[in-house]
Design an enzyme around this catalytic site. Structure first.
Site, PDB file in Angstrom:
ATOM      1  N   ASP A 272      78.608  25.905  22.112  1.00 39.62           N
ATOM      2  CA  ASP A 272      79.896  25.457  22.627  1.00 39.62           C
ATOM      3  C   ASP A 272      79.721  24.590  23.870  1.00 39.62           C
ATOM      4  O   ASP A 272      78.675  24.598  24.520  1.00 39.62           O
ATOM      5  CB  ASP A 272      80.769  26.655  22.989  1.00 39.62           C
ATOM      6  CG  ASP A 272      81.296  27.388  21.768  1.00 39.62           C
ATOM      7  OD1 ASP A 272      81.256  26.802  20.678  1.00 39.62           O
ATOM      8  OD2 ASP A 272      81.734  28.540  21.912  1.00 39.62           O
ATOM      9  N   LYS A 294      84.215  24.019  21.508  1.00 34.54           N
ATOM     10  CA  LYS A 294      85.515  24.691  21.566  1.00 34.54           C
ATOM     11  C   LYS A 294      85.871  24.819  23.037  1.00 34.54           C
ATOM     12  O   LYS A 294      85.354  25.669  23.753  1.00 34.54           O
ATOM     13  CB  LYS A 294      85.470  26.059  20.894  1.00 34.54           C
ATOM     14  CG  LYS A 294      85.084  25.999  19.427  1.00 34.54           C
ATOM     15  CD  LYS A 294      85.237  27.334  18.764  1.00 34.54           C
ATOM     16  CE  LYS A 294      86.687  27.690  18.521  1.00 34.54           C
ATOM     17  NZ  LYS A 294      87.377  26.758  17.620  1.00 34.54           N
TER      18      LYS A 294
END
Length: 492
Positions: A272, A294
């Site tokens: 991420d 994300k």
């Protein structure tokens, strides 16, 4: 701040990334095999005896040419532990250099040393000149000897004492028994290669070997170890698998040993945006890295796409690490990814990490569960799937004066959340902290109360991933850092 639900976030696709690569190297560390080869050292300066011992320890035949050798140099042939040394009490000649793989000039006079270097290069040898780095093809560094495990250390001549201190540190950390384990690896390697034709099986064997060596470094490995390691490797499940790994809140030193092992064993790492870049440096160089970003309230990869990618890669036999900031089991959507793997029949494991809450509390020197102030600790999400304040929060629990509350992803709903909590019974004077960029070099925190923290945040203009911490455990009398009367920035 606003409590208006956000628009649906724009989607983005997972994309492969590449490491920035090595930082510039002052010198290329290489290892030269000299066993059975001829080496020439000419001269008898102060560094000559040690150089001869090191060369002989590498298995070389060393011819030393010195018209007036020192007593220390004369004693070297009787002190060597390997190789051989022949001392010739005369000046060197160009003919002495032919056939030498490595030549070292140990003369006091610069002109004599230059002449030797020119002649040695003309004879096709690698050249070193003692205490004259500008004449060297290669240079000696500090050595940690656990042969066949050998560590070389260089400061490129800038700080020899510093290099020696680093060597001492490494010496202290590396058990001497490692030499026996690495020697066994050398003896067993051909047999292991013949037994396991696939790369993944061979790597699995050596991972188990390494784990055993680190667990029992002070004993010599035996044939029983070999038999057990071969059996464990053959019995291990074959094919790909997925590991959900917690990267911690940011500081790479907060990685667990199990997380490090997973990174070093991974074929592919899906990570991420919030994972600190330096954490990826712990992955093995051959591993692929893919950003499946994300981020809060920004363009993000769809969770279904991430799930499908994990399963697809594992089905091709890859060891996949899904690397998540903090702990994957704390607001990390681990449940959805575990379900996806299990539905596809893919083995999945979880490696917990230091949570953002733990990292923030540790960095600020605050107890989340101070026994005089907190009877319960609760983790709460600051927004729902739409990015709005969740409708189903337990406001009674949030207002409980004996609880410590940690709110993840609170920035967008901070004002609305604190105002509603006060309306539901939370004392307006309850201490509250907002911590940005937990455990990273740019960590900062703002201290306030449930009534005024939102105003302080707006005035400060700090940015980055944030964590809200509310409760009497954070009162001024227990805080490691005293509050100020103005919005405070605390660089930790």
């Amino acid at each position: 701040m606003t409590d208006t639900p956000s628009l649906l976030r724009a989607a983005r696709a997972p994309r492969e990334t590449q490491s920035a690569g090595l930082e510039p190297l002052a010198v290329l560390p290489v290892f030269v095999p000299l066993r059975g080869k001829r080496v020439v050292l000419a001269g008898s300066s102060g560094g000559a005896p040690w150089k001869v011992k090191v060369l002989a320890a590498a298995g070389a035949h060393v011819d030393v040419y010195a018209p007036q050798p020192s007593d220390e140099l004369r004693a070297v042939p009787d002190e060597i532990v390997d190789g051989s040394v022949a001392l010739h009490e005369r000046a060197w000649t160009p003919d002495d250099l032919w056939g030498a793989a490595f030549c070292i000039g140990a003369m006091e006079d610069e002109a004599d040393c230059v002449a030797f270097v020119v002649a040695a290069r003309g004879a096709g040898a690698i050249v070193n000149a003692v205490d004259r780095p500008h004449l060297c093809d290669v240079k000696f560094g500090a050595i940690v000897n656990r042969s066949p495990l050998v560590v070389g250390i260089s400061t490129e001549g800038a700080a020899p004492v510093f290099g020696q201190t680093v060597r001492a540190w490494i010496e202290a950390m590396l058990p001497r028994g490692f030499s026996r384990w690495v020697g066994a690896a050398r003896d067993w390697r051909d047999g292991v290669t013949a037994r396991f034709h696939g790369f993944s099986e061979r790597r699995s064997f050596w991972e188990r070997f390494t784990d055993r060596a680190f667990a029992e470094p002070d004993r010599a490995p035996t044939q029983q170890d070999l038999a057990e390691l071969l059996g464990e490797t053959e019995a291990a499940p074959k094919g790909g698998a997925v590991s959900l790994v917690g990267a911690g809140p940011g500081d790479a030193e907060l990685l667990t040993l199990k997380a490090l092992r997973a990174l070093r064993n991974a074929d592919v790492i899906l990570y991420d945006d919030l994972v600190a870049p330096e954490i990826l440096d712990y992955a093995r160089r051959e591993a692929r890295t893919m950003l499946v970003g994300k981020t809060g309230h920004g363009p993000s990869c769809r969770q279904d796409d991430i799930n499908a990618l994990m399963v697809q890669l594992a089905r091709t036999g890859k060891q996949v690490v899904r690397l998540k900031s903090g702990d994957p089991l704390v607001f990390g959507r681990a449940g959805e990814e575990i379900d996806a793997c299990r539905a596809a029949g893919i083995p999945v494991t979880v490696v917990p990490g230091i949570s953002a809450a733990q990292g923030a509390a540790a960095a600020l020197g605050l107890s989340l569960t101070h026994r005089d102030a907190a009877r319960r600790l609760q983790f709460v999400t600051g927004h729902d799937r739409r990015g709005a304040l969740p409708d189903d929060l337990n406001w009674g629990a949030l207002a409980d004066p004996s609880v410590t509350t940690v709110v993840y992803m609170p920035k967008r709903t901070l004002r609305a959340l604190l105002a509603r909590a006060v309306d539901e019974g939370l004392a307006p004077a309850t201490p509250a902290l907002l911590v940005f960029n937990v455990s990273r070099p740019n960590q900062a925190s703002l201290r306030g109360t449930a009534a005024d923290l939102a105003d302080r945040v707006e005035a400060a203009g700090l940015d980055g991933p944030a964590l809200l911490m509310v409760g009497e455990a954070f009162s001024e009398t227990r805080a490691a850092v005293a509050p100020e009367t103005v919005p405070e920035r605390l660089a930790i």
